[in-house]
Design an enzyme around this catalytic site. Structure first.
Site, mmCIF file in Angstrom:
data_model
loop_
_atom_site.group_PDB
_atom_site.id
_atom_site.type_symbol
_atom_site.label_atom_id
_atom_site.label_comp_id
_atom_site.label_asym_id
_atom_site.label_seq_id
_atom_site.Cartn_x
_atom_site.Cartn_y
_atom_site.Cartn_z
ATOM 1 N N ALA A 34 0.850 -1.189 0.000
ATOM 2 C CA ALA A 34 0.000 0.000 0.000
ATOM 3 C C ALA A 34 0.888 1.243 0.000
ATOM 4 C CB ALA A 34 -0.901 -0.008 1.231
ATOM 5 N N HIS A 50 -10.454 -0.642 1.587
ATOM 6 C CA HIS A 50 -9.481 -1.459 0.849
ATOM 7 C C HIS A 50 -8.870 -2.526 1.761
ATOM 8 C CE1 HIS A 50 -8.465 -0.578 -3.334
ATOM 9 N NE2 HIS A 50 -8.922 0.628 -3.128
#
Length: 169
Positions: A34, A50
């Site tokens: 990420a 997410h």
């Protein structure tokens, strides 16, 4: 050298979902990298959504800029996403496009030296409205040039449209 699959498309085109399915089809325990920097509360909520997309099979690494410092040797890794990653450089380098290009290119070259399978997600932002600010136009140019570089280096390139993958390379 890394093997790279480059996935690009517009907002909500299905890029992340497709990339995660692809990673799980290639490895039972992939890595999710990420790159997001939490800029505000609403964006934090997006990041939380997410995070819920991934279960215990995933190793999650968070890295805003220095992707090549991550140990991805022998792993399948989804890098989500280039747009947020270059935003971090763009902000930190005070909107200097040339400095961003140099820093990002160096980081990409270093990352690709690892023996890993990378699934790299980016956005095609240049297909929408013309940015109405100088910084917006600079960022659109930067994003386009980085995407071109990644696509050229990729073993495979996929353009997502309405949840459907178009294999372009």
């Amino acid at each position: 050298m890394a093997k790279m699959t480059f996935i690009t498309g517009g907002a909500r085109s299905g890029k992340s979902r497709y990339a995660q399915q692809l990673a799980l089809s290639r490895n039972r325990n992939p890595v999710y990298v990420a790159t997001a920097r939490i800029w505000d509360a609403e964006f934090g909520q997006r990041v939380d959504r997410h995070r819920k997309d991934r279960d215990e099979r995933w190793t999650v690494l968070e890295e805003e800029k220095w992707l090549s410092r991550l140990s991805l040797e022998g792993r399948v890794a989804v890098i989500d996403c280039v747009t947020l990653w270059i935003t971090n450089f763009f902000a930190d380098l005070k909107y200097d496009v040339e400095a961003c290009l140099e820093a990002c290119d160096r980081e990409i070259e270093s990352l690709l030296r690892q023996d890993a399978e990378l699934i790299v997600i980016s956005n095609e932002i240049g297909m929408g409205l013309h940015a109405d600010t100088e910084s917006g136009r600079k960022f659109t140019d930067l994003q386009g040039w980085i995407n071109q570089s990644l696509a050229a280096k990729a073993d495979e390139a996929i353009f997502m449209v309405s949840g459907l993958p178009l294999h372009v390379k």
